[in-house]
Design an enzyme around this catalytic site. Structure first.
Site: not given
Ligand SMILES: *[C@@H]1O[C@H](CO)[C@@H](O)[C@H](O)[C@H]1NC(C)=O
Ligand SMILES: *[C@@H]1O[C@H](CO)[C@@H](O)[C@H](O)[C@H]1NC(C)=O
Ligand SMILES: *[C@@H]1O[C@H](CO)[C@@H](O)[C@H](O)[C@H]1NC(C)=O
Ligand SMILES: *[C@@H]1O[C@H](CO)[C@@H](O)[C@H](O)[C@H]1NC(C)=O
Ligand SMILES: *[C@@H]1O[C@H](CO)[C@@H](O)[C@H](O)[C@H]1NC(C)=O
Ligand SMILES: *[C@@H]1O[C@H](CO)[C@@H](O)[C@H](O)[C@H]1NC(C)=O
Ligand SMILES: *[C@@H]1O[C@H](CO)[C@@H](O)[C@H](O)[C@H]1NC(C)=O
Ligand SMILES: *[C@@H]1O[C@H](CO)[C@@H](O)[C@H](O)[C@H]1NC(C)=O
Ligand SMILES: *[C@@H]1O[C@H](CO)[C@@H](O)[C@H](O)[C@H]1NC(C)=O
Ligand SMILES: *[C@@H]1O[C@H](CO)[C@@H](O)[C@H](O)[C@H]1NC(C)=O
Ligand SMILES: *[C@@H]1O[C@H](CO)[C@@H](O)[C@H](O)[C@H]1NC(C)=O
Length: 529
Positions: A265, A360
């Protein structure tokens, strides 16, 4: 208190299997046969003979070992091996017993030959072996069980158990470290060792045994925090999962081993300084829960920020919920996913060292493993990006539809923003479609969360459930899930439950009242239809 809670939740979350007659003790004169096992009193660990196997390895082995494995994890996962370098080729008449000299031994019953022994320097033959709830196998004086004569924690293989220690023990003279397995099916000492950095404090080093190369361990596993890892196996070639030594500037690649892949990531956007980043990664890396994706490494070089996560074979939840050509998730799987995500978030909010707000939550950030166990990904992102929440907010407009009203009003946020997003995700799990306003072509013309709140009040839950399930649903669970979801998306954060309460409700441990219609959403619904 947090530490206590942490332990409490761990025990609370782990499913204890229906009890069998298994015991956790071997007394002098007793023996454990090849097909028997000891089970710790909390059900979490088992000790017995096993033949390593791996779905990732095409090879098979005829070698048997004595070991401790996680008794509650569906995939067979050994965590400790007694005779890692001395496999048993033929298990006929092999048993685990207390020998004449008081040691715990694997012996050939017919020849009385000793295959493996605890080799403790003891002066009594009246000893007892116990598999403790911590996963520690101990040999004690039968007349005084607090006198520990030998323990598996002093002889780790490749997996860290909470409560165990690494490094030099002045009392026993033992120098404890982990050594990786040779390969997926051979627990013999492999090429890598974890040891305490003699120069640093609380730092673990990953060392390649046949060279002087030292792979630096990532911050998350500084000794202090490592001990809070609940049940993660630093298994097999541990090297696999780590970012290579950053002292060798040329080596920017991420080193992966066979069969193991990470998600890498890359963090884009505004970063904090390197020191702050390392500190945050270390606090996030310390967070370990079965429903949270494990951060296995990171890279922080120049302006690059990389995080390496464990690999999840079954993609993210959105793929399974919304892709028309994916197989339909059963109701049971959906309920387990809802519960698992709630547990992961409850842990983030309530049980780890710092409260971590995810910020999120959406189906894209819920990954599924091979058995559809959900794992929340990307937690701590808000911490890793600059602490400037207006900037975070900008980033997060991309996932409008999951944002709690307080984001927009600009007041300081609390974990209840995650509760709100969770409620939205839960509705999508129930309905199998996005909450967003339905396209005009569709004959569904109501904003789903509002529709759900109304239908719930009318007692019509069935019509809310994903039609793809063709009615194959547990309506009691569906009603419970709808209620929880509608409470979670209330305008006022004080009206929303905590994630801990959500877990309790979904587990049926706490009653829940009928939720009111969320007013703000009602307004949105009007503009939407
Ligand atoms: C792997 O081995 C363990 C212990 O020998 C056994 O319980 C498990 O069923 C095996 N799994 C597979 C997939 O063969
Ligand atoms: C145990 O003894 C029997 C009989 O002598 C022998 O056949 C078997 O191979 C032995 N097993 C081990 C593991 O030594
Ligand atoms: C193990 O030993 C027993 C007894 O010696 C023998 O009958 C059996 O065939 C052996 N098993 C294997 C797999 O070699
Ligand atoms: C312990 O040792 C005594 C004498 O050395 C012996 O008589 C006894 O059988 C031993 N007990 C066990 C369980 O081995
Ligand atoms: C075993 O213990 C005895 C008595 O405590 C001691 O004299 C002896 O040196 C020890 N042996 C070893 C190998 O540690
Ligand atoms: C075992 O415990 C008993 C009772 O505390 C004690 O008398 C005995 O000396 C102990 N034996 C050994 C070998 O430590
Ligand atoms: C039992 O063993 C522990 C640890 O060695 C010791 O502190 C304690 O005094 C012992 N109890 C008895 C009754 O001997
Ligand atoms: C412990 O072992 C490590 C290697 O595994 C070594 O570097 C270290 O010096 C040892 N410490 C002591 C006190 O023997
Ligand atoms: C050890 O050395 C061999 C031969 O040079 C090499 O193939 C292997 O990858 C090395 N192992 C490690 C862990 O570096
Ligand atoms: C169908 O599945 C394939 C891969 O499994 C994917 O690439 C494709 O985008 C999917 N099609 C739709 C319409 O979702
Ligand atoms: C889920 O994972 C399993 C095991 O890796 C695999 O067999 C299956 O095809 C996957 N399902 C989807 C929908 O990706």
């Amino acid at each position: 208190m947090p530490r206590f809670l942490h332990l409490f939740t761990l025990l609370f979350y782990l499913r204890i299997p229906a009890s069998s007659a298994a015991t956790d003790t071997i007394l002098a004169g007793q023996a454990l046969a090849v097909h028997d096992k000891l089970v710790s009193s909390n059900g979490r660990y088992a000790l017995g003979f096993f033949k390593p196997n791996s779905s990732k390895s095409s090879q098979d082995t005829t070698n048997w070992y004595l070991g401790i494995w996680f008794n509650t994890v569906p995939t067979f996962t050994p965590a400790w091996v007694a005779n890692r370098d001395k496999p048993i080729k033929n298990t006929t008449s092999v048993e685990l017993t207390i020998s004449q000299d008081g040691n715990l031994v694997i012996q050939n019953e017919s020849t009385k030959s000793i295959i493996w022994s605890t080799q403790a320097n003891i002066t009594t033959n009246s000893t007892t072996a116990i598999l403790l709830s911590s996963g520690n196998l101990i040999l004690t004086n039968s007349s005084n069980q607090s006198e520990v004569l030998w323990q598996s924690f002093d002889h780790p293989t490749d997996t860290f158990f909470p409560g165990a220690k690494l490094g030099w023990d002045k009392v026993t003279g033992l120098n404890r470290s982990f050594v990786s397995w040779k390969n997926l099916i051979d627990p013999a000492a492999g090429g890598y060792r974890y040891e305490l950095d003699p120069s640093g404090i609380d730092q673990l080093l990953l060392v390649a045994l046949n060279s002087s190369t030292s792979y630096w361990s990532t911050g998350p596993w500084s000794g202090k925090y490592f001990s809070s890892i609940p049940e993660m196996a630093a298994r097999h070639s541990i090297s696999a999962k780590f970012v290579k030594n950053d002292r060798e500037r040329s080596n920017k690649d991420i080193h992966m081993d066979e069969g193991l892949t990470g998600l890498v990531k890359r963090l884009d956007g505004a970063y904090q300084g390197e020191k702050q980043f390392r500190a945050e990664v270390s606090s996030i890396g310390a967070v370990q829960h079965i429903n949270l994706v494990k951060l296995v490494g990171f890279c922080c070089e120049d302006d690059k920020r990389l995080l390496v996560y464990e690999y999840m074979s079954n993609h993210s939840l959105d793929v399974h919920l919304f892709r028309s050509n994916s197989t339909v998730l059963s109701w049971a799987a959906r309920y387990q996913i809802a519960l698992g995500v709630a547990r992961g978030l409850a842990y983030l909010h309530e049980s780890c060292r710092d409260c971590i707000i995810h910020c999120d939550i959406k189906p894209e950030n819920i990954l599924l493993d091979a058995s559809f166990l959900p794992k929340v990904a990307d937690f701590g992102m808000a911490k890793l990006l600059a602490r400037d929440f207006s900037r975070v907010l900008t980033t997060m407009r991309g996932t409008a539809g999951y944002l709690a009203p307080e984001w927009i009003t600009g007041v300081a946020i609390t974990p209840k923003v995650d509760v709100y997003s969770y409620g939205m995700v839960l509705l999508e799990i129930i309905s199998g479609r996005r909450n967003t306003c339905a396209p005009i072509s569709s004959n569904v013309d109501v904003y789903f969360p509002v529709q759900a709140a109304h239908k719930l009040l009318e007692g019509d839950v069935r019509s809310l459930v994903d039609h793809k399930l063709q009615g194959d649903v547990n309506l009691d669970e569906a009603e419970l899930a709808c209620k929880v979801a509608c409470w979670c998306i209330q305008d006022d954060e004080l009206d929303r439950p905590t994630m801990g309460e959500v877990v309790q409700i979904l587990e049926g441990l706490t009653e829940i009242r009928m939720p009111p219609i969320p007013r703000l959403l009602q307004t949105m619904f009007e503009s939407c239809s």
